[in-house]
Write a protein that holds these residues in place. Structure first.
Motif, short mmCIF file in Angstrom:
data_model
loop_
_atom_site.label_atom_id
_atom_site.label_comp_id
_atom_site.label_asym_id
_atom_site.label_seq_id
_atom_site.Cartn_x
_atom_site.Cartn_y
_atom_site.Cartn_z
N GLN A 86 0.81 -1.21 0.00
CA GLN A 86 0.00 0.00 0.00
C GLN A 86 0.85 1.26 0.00
O GLN A 86 0.36 2.35 -0.24
N ARG A 88 3.77 3.84 -1.33
CA ARG A 88 4.44 4.21 -2.57
C ARG A 88 5.94 4.16 -2.35
O ARG A 88 6.47 4.89 -1.53
N ARG A 182 -0.96 12.92 2.03
CA ARG A 182 -1.73 12.49 0.85
C ARG A 182 -0.82 11.99 -0.27
O ARG A 182 -1.14 11.03 -0.97
N LYS A 183 0.32 12.61 -0.44
CA LYS A 183 1.25 12.22 -1.51
C LYS A 183 1.88 10.85 -1.25
O LYS A 183 2.22 10.14 -2.19
N ASP A 185 0.56 8.21 0.44
CA ASP A 185 -0.36 7.08 0.34
C ASP A 185 -0.11 5.99 1.39
O ASP A 185 0.08 4.82 1.07
#
Length: 442
Positions: A86, A88, A182-183, A185
């Protein structure tokens, strides 16, 4: 068409790394495990399970980061493993920007409270360098206390931290931290919470940044583990200079009672602390001025390791209300802050010392060490007349042994003998509770 050897090597290498298959007899065969070799490091390009990865510690020399290096070197698969992919994966060639000192200083000045910040990227890298073992191990969640502009937050993520929880109490810093969350993840959780305001006295509704640890851990899906299990959470940050000692007292009470964060296991602290308080933490017996109950309790409960000392001038200190850098501090600018690892001992509790009577031990030691040049036998007799000689003999002490001569493990043994004998009332507990209420911590 003819091609030079250099071009052919480039094409073949590109096909291999990109996974392009070709019927050409010149194409190198692709293997399941691909590794990128550099002059300094080896980087795995495959998302292996964490159990099959070799950490730098396993390979021999621990992974280090040069403070002057613009790029961050780390295992590329380290952040892709947890929670079934999940996260990045951060690429070695596009690390998060740590900003520069001037830029980070301007952001930190949005704070209107007395607070210290890490604004220098080189200092953030020094911290993550000392946390290399913790990050590469990857078993514990990292809680960062009041990250502010997020310089250390980004450094931790660049270094390969698998899960960072940023606990920020100042709303001025939340938008940028939330944007970073948010970036990424899933690799970063941002919570409006001040770690130093966790579990305030009282009950009822709670308004951020104050919060109950039960809600914090529940929202983060972090469950309680046995005391004998691995460390589940590591707390990283800077102790508040305004009430540093009070916070340390609150933590030691919670630790011996397994309340608050310690309800969830052996939570480890990796914190910057003032030299003054660090010296008290590690003071040994016969230093009658500085050897206090505070010292005995922390040494009894935890392994304490000094990782690094950094001049106070390396940090940005913002004054209360004005939002300006402070030139007058509670300690001299020539003093250092000490980065200290404090790990609760796995064997702290047993059948005689439990979270149920832990607070009794704390209060007993506070009373016992109030006068460090008093005879231990007299203190014991004040709790249970006539018992002093027997216990002193079992401990192998002389009758003139003073309370300030006794080591932490010997105090623990004394408490266990007292619990075992059944001859002691807990009158000192009630007396000390009244004294603490009226005068505060000693």
């Amino acid at each position: 068409m003819a091609a030079c050897g250099g071009c052919r090597f480039f094409v073949l290498t590109l096909r291999t790394l990109c996974g392009t298959q070709s019927a050409s007899p010149c194409t190198l065969p692709l293997t399941k495990h691909r590794t990128l070799f550099t002059s300094a490091r080896i980087y795995s390009l495959d998302p292996f399970p964490s159990s099959s990865r070799k950490t730098p510690a396993q390979a021999g020399k621990p992974e280090r980061i040069s403070p002057s290096s613009g790029g961050v070197q780390r295992n590329l698969s380290a952040v892709a493993v947890p929670l079934q992919g999940q996260f990045r994966p951060l690429c070695r060639y596009d690390p998060l920007d740590l900003g520069d000192v001037d830029e980070n200083t301007q952001k930190a000045l949005a704070c209107k409270h007395l607070r210290r910040f890490i604004v220098d990227p080189s200092l953030a890298r020094i911290v993550t360098d000392h946390l290399a073992r913790d990050i590469d191990d990857g078993k514990a969640v990292i809680f960062e206390c009041n990250p502010g502009p997020g310089v250390l937050t980004r450094a931790l993520l660049n270094r390969g931290a698998q899960r960072v929880v940023a606990l920020e109490g100042d709303t001025n810093f939340l938008p940028e931290l939330k944007d970073l969350e948010r970036k990424l993840d899933g690799q970063l959780d941002v919570v409006h919470c001040d770690f130093f305001k966790l579990d305030p006295i009282g009950h009822g509704s709670m308004k951020p940044p104050a919060m109950y640890s039960e809600k914090l851990f529940s929202d983060l899906a972090i469950s309680e583990v046995p005391w004998s299990a691995d460390v589940p959470v590591k707390i990283v940050g800077i102790f508040s200079q305004r009430n540093e000692k009070n916070i340390l007292w609150k933590l030691i009470y919670n630790l011996f009672e397994r309340r608050s964060i310690f309800h969830y296991g052996r939570v480890e602290l990796i914190m910057f602390i003032s030299q003054k308080e660090y010296r008290k933490l590690v003071t040994r017996p016969r230093d009658y001025k500085n050897y206090q109950a505070f010292s005995v309790l922390w040494q009894m409960a935890c392994d304490i390791e000094l990782l690094h000392e950094e001049p106070l001038s390396s940090f940005l200190t913002v004054t209360k209300k004005t939002g300006r850098p402070s030139t007058k501090n509670t300690v001299s600018q020539s003093d250092n802050l000490c980065l200290v690892r404090i790990t609760p001992r796995e064997d702290l509790f047993n059948s005689l010392l439990t979270p149920l009577n832990g607070s009794t031990l704390v209060l007993m030691l506070k009373q016992c060490l109030a006068k460090r040049k008093s005879r231990l036998i007299e203190q014991i007799n004040s709790w249970s007349p006539g018992s002093g000689s027997e216990l002193i003999s079992k401990l192998g002490f002389l009758d003139d042994t003073m309370t300030g001569d006794v080591y932490p493990d010997e105090f623990k043994r004394l408490f266990e003998l007292m619990e075992q004998s059944g001859n002691f009332t807990e009158s000192w507990l009630y007396e000390e509770t009244l004294e603490t209420t009226n005068t505060g911590h000693s």
